[in-house]
Design a protein around this motif. Structure first.
Motif, PDB file in Angstrom:
ATOM      1  N   TYR A 107      -2.088   2.553   6.680  1.00 25.08           N
ATOM      2  CA  TYR A 107      -1.231   3.325   7.579  1.00 25.08           C
ATOM      3  C   TYR A 107      -0.492   2.431   8.557  1.00 25.08           C
ATOM      4  O   TYR A 107      -0.995   1.393   8.974  1.00 25.08           O
ATOM      5  CB  TYR A 107      -2.069   4.338   8.373  1.00 25.08           C
ATOM      6  N   ARG A 122      -1.291  11.584   6.546  1.00 24.92           N
ATOM      7  CA  ARG A 122      -2.652  11.469   6.010  1.00 24.92           C
ATOM      8  C   ARG A 122      -2.857  12.386   4.797  1.00 24.92           C
ATOM      9  O   ARG A 122      -3.488  11.980   3.812  1.00 24.92           O
ATOM     10  CB  ARG A 122      -3.678  11.751   7.101  1.00 24.92           C
ATOM     11  N   ALA A 123      -2.321  13.592   4.844  1.00 28.16           N
ATOM     12  CA  ALA A 123      -2.438  14.503   3.700  1.00 28.16           C
ATOM     13  C   ALA A 123      -1.688  13.947   2.495  1.00 28.16           C
ATOM     14  O   ALA A 123      -2.154  14.027   1.356  1.00 28.16           O
ATOM     15  CB  ALA A 123      -1.903  15.888   4.072  1.00 28.16           C
ATOM     16  N   GLY A 161      -7.577   1.640  -0.537  1.00 28.16           N
ATOM     17  CA  GLY A 161      -7.501   2.907   0.176  1.00 28.16           C
ATOM     18  C   GLY A 161      -6.113   3.034   0.767  1.00 28.16           C
ATOM     19  O   GLY A 161      -5.234   2.193   0.535  1.00 28.16           O
ATOM     20  N   ALA A 162      -5.901   4.070   1.514  1.00 26.85           N
ATOM     21  CA  ALA A 162      -4.612   4.260   2.168  1.00 26.85           C
ATOM     22  C   ALA A 162      -4.448   3.255   3.301  1.00 26.85           C
ATOM     23  O   ALA A 162      -5.398   2.961   4.030  1.00 26.85           O
ATOM     24  CB  ALA A 162      -4.494   5.680   2.701  1.00 26.85           C
ATOM     25  N   GLU A 192      -1.006  10.740   1.762  1.00 24.84           N
ATOM     26  CA  GLU A 192      -1.718   9.597   1.178  1.00 24.84           C
ATOM     27  C   GLU A 192      -3.016  10.037   0.506  1.00 24.84           C
ATOM     28  O   GLU A 192      -3.398   9.496  -0.532  1.00 24.84           O
ATOM     29  CB  GLU A 192      -1.985   8.519   2.232  1.00 24.84           C
ATOM     30  N   GLN A 193      -3.691  11.034   1.078  1.00 22.01           N
ATOM     31  CA  GLN A 193      -4.915  11.527   0.457  1.00 22.01           C
ATOM     32  C   GLN A 193      -4.601  12.161  -0.900  1.00 22.01           C
ATOM     33  O   GLN A 193      -5.383  12.021  -1.843  1.00 22.01           O
ATOM     34  CB  GLN A 193      -5.624  12.541   1.368  1.00 22.01           C
ATOM     35  N   VAL A 219      -0.342   3.713  -0.614  1.00 18.05           N
ATOM     36  CA  VAL A 219      -1.523   3.534  -1.454  1.00 18.05           C
ATOM     37  C   VAL A 219      -1.096   2.663  -2.619  1.00 18.05           C
ATOM     38  O   VAL A 219      -0.085   2.945  -3.266  1.00 18.05           O
ATOM     39  CB  VAL A 219      -2.048   4.889  -1.990  1.00 18.05           C
ATOM     40  N   LEU A 241      -4.352   9.326  -3.310  1.00 23.41           N
ATOM     41  CA  LEU A 241      -5.679   8.770  -3.609  1.00 23.41           C
ATOM     42  C   LEU A 241      -6.488   9.685  -4.522  1.00 23.41           C
ATOM     43  O   LEU A 241      -7.119   9.224  -5.471  1.00 23.41           O
ATOM     44  CB  LEU A 241      -6.457   8.532  -2.314  1.00 23.41           C
ATOM     45  N   SER A 242      -6.462  10.958  -4.239  1.00 13.62           N
ATOM     46  CA  SER A 242      -7.234  11.910  -5.050  1.00 13.62           C
ATOM     47  C   SER A 242      -6.754  11.931  -6.489  1.00 13.62           C
ATOM     48  O   SER A 242      -7.554  11.955  -7.416  1.00 13.62           O
ATOM     49  CB  SER A 242      -7.134  13.309  -4.450  1.00 13.62           C
TER      50      SER A 242
END
Length: 166
Positions: free
Chosen positions: A79, A59-60, A76-77, A62-63, A96, A66-67
Motif C-alpha cells: 500500500y 483495501r477491498a 501480499g498487498a 487489493e483483497q 499485488v 489476493l483472494s
C-alpha cells in the motif's frame, strides 16, 4: 503495471484515484492547536471521512486480487499511504504482484494459469486500467496456449485437421 522480466510478475494496481482524498499531502496536518485540543475543523473532518472511504476502497480492491490470485500471488498487498489531518495513515493506493509466467512445456497448465491470472486481474468491482491490461495479456497467453494445444493435437493425429465447430 510494472513488468519485471526476471521474475515474470505483474503488479495489479488498486482503483484509480477518483477523489481529492487520494492525492492528499502532508499539508493537511493538524495545526498545533488542533493537536493539543484534539479537535479538527469541519473541512479536516470531511477530509478524514474521504480518506477513510478511500482506504476501505483500496483495501477491498487489493483483497479481491489476493483472494482470486491464490497461489499466483508472489506477495501480499503493498500500500501507498497518506497521513490525514488527524495524524493517521490511510491507504491511498496499492498493488499485488502475481506470477504470470507460462508453465514450461505444458500448454494445458498454461491455459489454466492464464484463466486464473485473468480472474485475479478482474476480481475487484472496478478493475483499474492496469488490471484490464493484465487481463488482456492473460487472454493473449491463453490464446497462445490454445494454439499450442491445437498444434499438439494435430501432430498426434498425423497432421489431420480437427473440426472444433459446435
Amino acid at each position: 503495471m510494472q513488468v519485471t522480466a526476471a521474475s515474470n510478475t505483474y503488479q495489479l494496481y488498486g482503483p484509480q484515484s477518483r477523489s481529492p482524498a487520494a492525492s492528499v499531502s502532508n499539508r493537511f496536518q493538524p495545526s498545533a492547536s488542533a493537536e493539543t485540543s484534539g479537535e479538527l475543523s469541519q473541512e479536516q473532518r470531511q477530509l478524514v471521512e474521504k480518506l477513510k472511504a478511500r482506504d476501505r476502497e483500496v483495501r477491498a480492491h487489493e483483497q479481491a486480487h489476493l483472494s482470486a490470485a491464490g497461489d499466483l500471488a508472489v506477495s501480499g498487498a503493498n500500500y501507498d499511504y497518506v497521513t490525514g489531518p488527524d495524524g493517521q495513515r490511510y491507504a491511498s493506493g496499492g498493488d499485488v504482484s502475481i506470477d504470470v509466467s507460462a508453465v514450461a512445456g505444458d500448454p494445458q497448465a498454461t491455459l489454466l494459469k492464464a484463466d486464473s491470472i485473468r480472474r485475479a486481474a478482474l476480481a475487484p468491482a472496478n478493475p483499474s486500467a492496469q488490471d484490464q491490461s493484465v487481463a488482456a495479456r492473460a487472454t493473449a497467453m491463453a490464446n497462445k496456449a490454445r494454439a499450442e494445444l491445437l498444434s499438439l493435437q494435430r501432430s498426434a493425429n498425423g497432421g489431420t485437421t480437427i473440426d472444433l465447430s459446435a
